[in-house]
Design a protein around this motif. Structure first.
Motif, mmCIF file in Angstrom:
data_model
loop_
_atom_site.group_PDB
_atom_site.id
_atom_site.type_symbol
_atom_site.label_atom_id
_atom_site.label_comp_id
_atom_site.label_asym_id
_atom_site.label_seq_id
_atom_site.Cartn_x
_atom_site.Cartn_y
_atom_site.Cartn_z
ATOM 1 N N LYS A 44 -4.841 0.316 5.255
ATOM 2 C CA LYS A 44 -5.334 0.437 3.879
ATOM 3 C C LYS A 44 -5.035 1.837 3.324
ATOM 4 O O LYS A 44 -4.598 1.984 2.181
ATOM 5 N N LYS A 45 -5.252 2.860 4.141
ATOM 6 C CA LYS A 45 -4.953 4.238 3.712
ATOM 7 C C LYS A 45 -3.452 4.440 3.540
ATOM 8 O O LYS A 45 -3.011 5.149 2.639
ATOM 9 N N LEU A 46 -2.667 3.819 4.409
ATOM 10 C CA LEU A 46 -1.209 3.891 4.278
ATOM 11 C C LEU A 46 -0.756 3.263 2.969
ATOM 12 O O LEU A 46 0.085 3.818 2.257
ATOM 13 N N LYS A 47 -1.327 2.109 2.634
ATOM 14 C CA LYS A 47 -0.967 1.426 1.386
ATOM 15 C C LYS A 47 -1.289 2.304 0.183
ATOM 16 O O LYS A 47 -0.503 2.382 -0.767
ATOM 17 N N LYS A 48 -2.431 2.985 0.225
ATOM 18 C CA LYS A 48 -2.794 3.877 -0.876
ATOM 19 C C LYS A 48 -1.800 5.029 -0.978
ATOM 20 O O LYS A 48 -1.369 5.393 -2.066
ATOM 21 N N LYS A 49 -1.417 5.591 0.163
ATOM 22 C CA LYS A 49 -0.451 6.701 0.170
ATOM 23 C C LYS A 49 0.891 6.249 -0.421
ATOM 24 O O LYS A 49 1.481 6.957 -1.239
ATOM 25 N N ALA A 50 1.359 5.080 -0.033
ATOM 26 C CA ALA A 50 2.631 4.567 -0.558
ATOM 27 C C ALA A 50 2.520 4.304 -2.060
ATOM 28 O O ALA A 50 3.444 4.592 -2.823
ATOM 29 N N TRP A 51 1.380 3.778 -2.490
ATOM 30 C CA TRP A 51 1.141 3.539 -3.912
ATOM 31 C C TRP A 51 1.165 4.861 -4.686
ATOM 32 O O TRP A 51 1.707 4.947 -5.781
ATOM 33 N N MET A 52 0.619 5.911 -4.080
ATOM 34 C CA MET A 52 0.613 7.232 -4.726
ATOM 35 C C MET A 52 2.029 7.808 -4.829
ATOM 36 O O MET A 52 2.285 8.670 -5.668
ATOM 37 N N LYS A 59 5.799 -5.000 1.919
ATOM 38 C CA LYS A 59 5.336 -5.344 3.263
ATOM 39 C C LYS A 59 4.981 -4.061 4.006
ATOM 40 O O LYS A 59 5.677 -3.055 3.875
ATOM 41 N N THR A 60 3.895 -4.113 4.780
ATOM 42 C CA THR A 60 3.550 -3.010 5.691
ATOM 43 C C THR A 60 3.331 -3.616 7.067
ATOM 44 O O THR A 60 2.807 -4.732 7.185
ATOM 45 N N GLN A 61 3.737 -2.868 8.086
ATOM 46 C CA GLN A 61 3.587 -3.381 9.444
ATOM 47 C C GLN A 61 3.680 -2.232 10.440
ATOM 48 O O GLN A 61 4.071 -1.126 10.094
ATOM 49 N N VAL A 62 3.328 -2.548 11.680
ATOM 50 C CA VAL A 62 3.507 -1.617 12.785
ATOM 51 C C VAL A 62 4.873 -1.912 13.394
ATOM 52 O O VAL A 62 5.187 -3.062 13.708
ATOM 53 N N GLU A 63 5.685 -0.881 13.543
ATOM 54 C CA GLU A 63 7.000 -1.012 14.187
ATOM 55 C C GLU A 63 7.030 -0.005 15.321
ATOM 56 O O GLU A 63 7.114 1.207 15.081
ATOM 57 N N GLY A 64 6.926 -0.508 16.553
ATOM 58 C CA GLY A 64 6.864 0.395 17.705
ATOM 59 C C GLY A 64 5.586 1.204 17.641
ATOM 60 O O GLY A 64 4.489 0.652 17.634
ATOM 61 N N ASP A 65 5.724 2.520 17.543
ATOM 62 C CA ASP A 65 4.541 3.378 17.421
ATOM 63 C C ASP A 65 4.505 4.075 16.056
ATOM 64 O O ASP A 65 3.981 5.174 15.923
ATOM 65 N N CYS A 66 5.053 3.408 15.042
ATOM 66 C CA CYS A 66 5.076 3.929 13.668
ATOM 67 C C CYS A 66 4.548 2.869 12.716
ATOM 68 O O CYS A 66 4.525 1.690 13.036
ATOM 69 N N GLU A 68 5.535 1.055 9.268
ATOM 70 C CA GLU A 68 6.752 0.779 8.513
ATOM 71 C C GLU A 68 6.359 0.141 7.183
ATOM 72 O O GLU A 68 5.491 -0.724 7.138
ATOM 73 N N VAL A 69 7.001 0.605 6.120
ATOM 74 C CA VAL A 69 6.715 0.104 4.772
ATOM 75 C C VAL A 69 8.018 -0.361 4.143
ATOM 76 O O VAL A 69 9.020 0.362 4.180
#
Length: 108
Positions: A44-52, A59-66, A68-69
């Motif tokens: 949720k915080k990642l989505k807000k950061k990308a929106w900013m 799409k947002t997801q976990v890719e390995g240990d990162c 990904e947007v």
């Protein structure tokens, strides 16, 4: 005459296939060294950061240990970006398979 037509048809098929093929993204190469998932910030915080950033999230997801947007920029360009899950720092961004941003000092 038919032999020439077949050669041209085969050549045209090869060219069409090459033109439609999309470049591979480099997501398999990105390593965040993010540690245990209990320390990660929420999607949720990642989505807000990308929106900013002015991005329209696709799409947002976990890719390995990162994190990904997949998103569209305010100019409509499709991008793929990787963020550190603990700090939510933007690490690297790709557009059509080409790196367009890398955080200073990030080797990942």
């Amino acid at each position: 005459m038919k032999k020439i037509s077949r050669k041209y048809t085969a050549a045209a098929a090869v060219i069409a296939t090459m033109m439609l093929a999309q470049p591979a993204y480099a997501d398999g190469d990105i390593k965040c060294d993010s540690g245990p998932t209990k320390d990660w910030k929420s999607i949720k915080k990642l989505k807000k950061k990308a929106w900013m950033e002015g991005w329209e999230l696709l799409k947002t997801q976990v890719e390995g240990d990162c994190y990904e947007v997949y998103a569209r920029t305010d100019s409509g360009q499709a991008i793929e970006a990787f963020f550190h899950p603990v700090t939510l720092k933007k690490l690297v961004v790709f557009r059509r398979g080409t790196e367009i941003y890398r955080a200073p000092g990030f080797k990942g």
